[in-house]
Motif scaffolding. Structure first.
Motif, mmCIF file in Angstrom:
data_model
loop_
_atom_site.group_PDB
_atom_site.id
_atom_site.type_symbol
_atom_site.label_atom_id
_atom_site.label_comp_id
_atom_site.label_asym_id
_atom_site.label_seq_id
_atom_site.Cartn_x
_atom_site.Cartn_y
_atom_site.Cartn_z
ATOM 1 N N LYS A 80 45.013 56.225 7.649
ATOM 2 C CA LYS A 80 45.587 55.428 6.568
ATOM 3 C C LYS A 80 44.795 54.129 6.413
ATOM 4 O O LYS A 80 44.195 53.636 7.357
ATOM 5 C CB LYS A 80 47.051 55.071 6.872
ATOM 6 C CG LYS A 80 47.955 56.254 7.099
ATOM 7 C CD LYS A 80 48.302 56.880 5.799
ATOM 8 C CE LYS A 80 49.280 58.019 5.999
ATOM 9 N NZ LYS A 80 49.713 58.615 4.806
ATOM 10 N N CYS A 81 44.826 53.597 5.202
ATOM 11 C CA CYS A 81 44.261 52.262 4.994
ATOM 12 C C CYS A 81 45.244 51.214 5.495
ATOM 13 O O CYS A 81 44.851 50.173 5.998
ATOM 14 C CB CYS A 81 43.962 52.025 3.519
ATOM 15 S SG CYS A 81 42.635 53.078 2.926
ATOM 16 N N LYS A 82 46.556 51.518 5.349
ATOM 17 C CA LYS A 82 47.609 50.606 5.781
ATOM 18 C C LYS A 82 48.740 51.413 6.395
ATOM 19 O O LYS A 82 49.032 52.513 5.942
ATOM 20 C CB LYS A 82 48.188 49.833 4.589
ATOM 21 C CG LYS A 82 47.261 48.886 3.924
ATOM 22 C CD LYS A 82 47.989 48.190 2.786
ATOM 23 C CE LYS A 82 47.072 47.180 2.113
ATOM 24 N NZ LYS A 82 47.779 46.423 1.069
ATOM 25 N N VAL A 83 49.377 50.846 7.426
ATOM 26 C CA VAL A 83 50.595 51.432 7.984
ATOM 27 C C VAL A 83 51.623 50.326 8.167
ATOM 28 O O VAL A 83 51.266 49.170 8.411
ATOM 29 C CB VAL A 83 50.361 52.155 9.334
ATOM 30 C CG1 VAL A 83 49.510 53.385 9.158
ATOM 31 C CG2 VAL A 83 49.776 51.239 10.372
ATOM 32 N N LYS A 84 52.892 50.681 8.027
ATOM 33 C CA LYS A 84 53.976 49.730 8.268
ATOM 34 C C LYS A 84 54.470 49.920 9.689
ATOM 35 O O LYS A 84 54.755 51.048 10.109
ATOM 36 C CB LYS A 84 55.125 49.951 7.291
ATOM 37 C CG LYS A 84 54.824 49.490 5.901
ATOM 38 C CD LYS A 84 56.058 49.611 5.021
ATOM 39 C CE LYS A 84 55.739 49.122 3.619
ATOM 40 N NZ LYS A 84 56.935 49.161 2.761
ATOM 41 N N LEU A 85 54.564 48.812 10.404
ATOM 42 C CA LEU A 85 55.021 48.852 11.788
ATOM 43 C C LEU A 85 55.664 47.531 12.134
ATOM 44 O O LEU A 85 55.053 46.470 11.957
ATOM 45 C CB LEU A 85 53.826 49.132 12.720
ATOM 46 C CG LEU A 85 54.119 49.197 14.207
ATOM 47 C CD1 LEU A 85 54.996 50.403 14.527
ATOM 48 C CD2 LEU A 85 52.824 49.271 14.999
ATOM 49 N N LEU A 86 56.894 47.574 12.590
ATOM 50 C CA LEU A 86 57.613 46.385 13.052
ATOM 51 C C LEU A 86 57.651 45.272 12.012
ATOM 52 O O LEU A 86 57.482 44.100 12.329
ATOM 53 C CB LEU A 86 56.971 45.852 14.345
ATOM 54 C CG LEU A 86 56.897 46.828 15.518
ATOM 55 C CD1 LEU A 86 56.042 46.252 16.626
ATOM 56 C CD2 LEU A 86 58.279 47.177 16.007
ATOM 57 N N GLY A 87 57.870 45.632 10.776
ATOM 58 C CA GLY A 87 57.956 44.628 9.722
ATOM 59 C C GLY A 87 56.612 44.076 9.290
ATOM 60 O O GLY A 87 56.543 43.094 8.560
ATOM 61 N N GLN A 88 55.540 44.694 9.733
ATOM 62 C CA GLN A 88 54.187 44.278 9.389
ATOM 63 C C GLN A 88 53.503 45.396 8.607
ATOM 64 O O GLN A 88 53.839 46.559 8.777
ATOM 65 C CB GLN A 88 53.349 44.018 10.651
ATOM 66 C CG GLN A 88 53.985 43.161 11.697
ATOM 67 C CD GLN A 88 54.012 41.714 11.312
ATOM 68 O OE1 GLN A 88 53.171 41.243 10.585
ATOM 69 N NE2 GLN A 88 54.996 40.994 11.798
ATOM 70 N N VAL A 89 52.536 45.024 7.804
ATOM 71 C CA VAL A 89 51.658 45.996 7.168
ATOM 72 C C VAL A 89 50.308 45.789 7.841
ATOM 73 O O VAL A 89 49.701 44.721 7.739
ATOM 74 C CB VAL A 89 51.561 45.780 5.644
ATOM 75 C CG1 VAL A 89 50.585 46.765 5.033
ATOM 76 C CG2 VAL A 89 52.937 45.920 5.003
ATOM 77 N N ILE A 90 49.857 46.810 8.563
ATOM 78 C CA ILE A 90 48.648 46.695 9.372
ATOM 79 C C ILE A 90 47.505 47.435 8.706
ATOM 80 O O ILE A 90 47.635 48.613 8.361
ATOM 81 C CB ILE A 90 48.881 47.254 10.788
ATOM 82 C CG1 ILE A 90 50.026 46.483 11.450
ATOM 83 C CG2 ILE A 90 47.614 47.181 11.621
ATOM 84 C CD1 ILE A 90 50.492 47.064 12.736
ATOM 85 N N CYS A 91 46.397 46.731 8.512
ATOM 86 C CA CYS A 91 45.160 47.320 8.007
ATOM 87 C C CYS A 91 44.149 47.248 9.146
ATOM 88 O O CYS A 91 44.453 46.769 10.221
ATOM 89 C CB CYS A 91 44.628 46.541 6.807
ATOM 90 S SG CYS A 91 45.766 46.529 5.426
ATOM 91 N N TYR A 92 42.947 47.707 8.884
ATOM 92 C CA TYR A 92 41.932 47.664 9.939
ATOM 93 C C TYR A 92 41.700 46.242 10.434
ATOM 94 O O TYR A 92 41.645 45.975 11.616
ATOM 95 C CB TYR A 92 40.600 48.276 9.461
ATOM 96 C CG TYR A 92 39.497 47.999 10.447
ATOM 97 C CD1 TYR A 92 39.473 48.646 11.667
ATOM 98 C CD2 TYR A 92 38.526 47.040 10.184
ATOM 99 C CE1 TYR A 92 38.505 48.368 12.599
ATOM 100 C CE2 TYR A 92 37.550 46.765 11.107
ATOM 101 C CZ TYR A 92 37.543 47.429 12.315
ATOM 102 O OH TYR A 92 36.586 47.144 13.249
ATOM 103 N N ASN A 93 41.578 45.301 9.516
ATOM 104 C CA ASN A 93 41.205 43.945 9.942
ATOM 105 C C ASN A 93 42.216 42.876 9.536
ATOM 106 O O ASN A 93 41.934 41.705 9.641
ATOM 107 C CB ASN A 93 39.820 43.581 9.406
ATOM 108 C CG ASN A 93 39.758 43.673 7.895
ATOM 109 O OD1 ASN A 93 40.719 44.079 7.263
ATOM 110 N ND2 ASN A 93 38.638 43.306 7.326
ATOM 111 N N THR A 94 43.395 43.277 9.042
ATOM 112 C CA THR A 94 44.405 42.293 8.670
ATOM 113 C C THR A 94 45.804 42.763 9.067
ATOM 114 O O THR A 94 46.043 43.960 9.215
ATOM 115 C CB THR A 94 44.423 42.019 7.144
ATOM 116 O OG1 THR A 94 44.772 43.230 6.469
ATOM 117 C CG2 THR A 94 43.109 41.494 6.644
#
Length: 163
Positions: free
Chosen positions: A107-121
């Motif tokens: 994925k380019c982005k995943v949601k985890l623990l109230g965060q949206v995680i990308c490769y570098n952000t």
């Protein structure tokens, strides 16, 4: 590129040491019993499971874990496949199980623990921000406790909220 995996049955995957089993004893009409595996609800259960997961993935800088959720991030598919092979081998070696239904591939982005995680952000989930911004101002202790219990304040304390 991000890959998200979730350990299934979390704590139940951890066998208790023989000298710890008696500490989980409970009595029923049918007798005295104890757990053979790490049950939910013990004071140190989260810490114990987190320590196991940390040890399993120790030395792998492209993987981050929080209790039973793990995020693998890489710049290329080739690196991701290479890393995924190492991660799967370690999971097999330590007899852990993955919840394949929650597995999120490349994925380019995943949601985890109230965060949206990308490769570098890492960003706050916009839905969580909306809930926070629309939350009524607490007017008593119970309302304040509910607001704090919502968890966003704790999880998001390192990130800035918009004005």
């Amino acid at each position: 590129m991000v890959l998200l995996l979730d350990m299934t049955k979390g704590f139940w995957q951890i066998k208790l040491a023989e000298d710890s089993k008696h500490k989980t004893a409970f009595r029923t009409r049918k007798g005295l019993f104890h757990f053979l595996r790490l049950p939910f609800g013990l004071v140190n259960a989260s810490a114990m499971f987190s320590r196991v997961v940390y040890k399993v993935f120790e030395g792998l800088p492209l993987i981050e874990s929080y209790i039973d959720d793990c995020v693998i991030h890489a710049t290329t598919k080739e690196l991701m496949f290479e890393y995924l092979e190492i991660v799967m081998e370690r999971i097999r070696k330590h007899h852990l199980e993955i919840n394949w239904k929650k597995f999120q591939w490349f994925k380019c982005k995943v949601k985890l623990l109230g965060q949206v995680i990308c490769y570098n952000t890492i960003e706050m989930d916009k839905e969580k921000v909306r809930i926070l911004l629309n939350w009524p101002i607490p007017t008593n202790v119970k309302a304040l406790q509910q607001f704090l219990w919502f968890g966003i304040i704790t999880v998001q304390r390192l990130l800035c909220l918009p004005n």
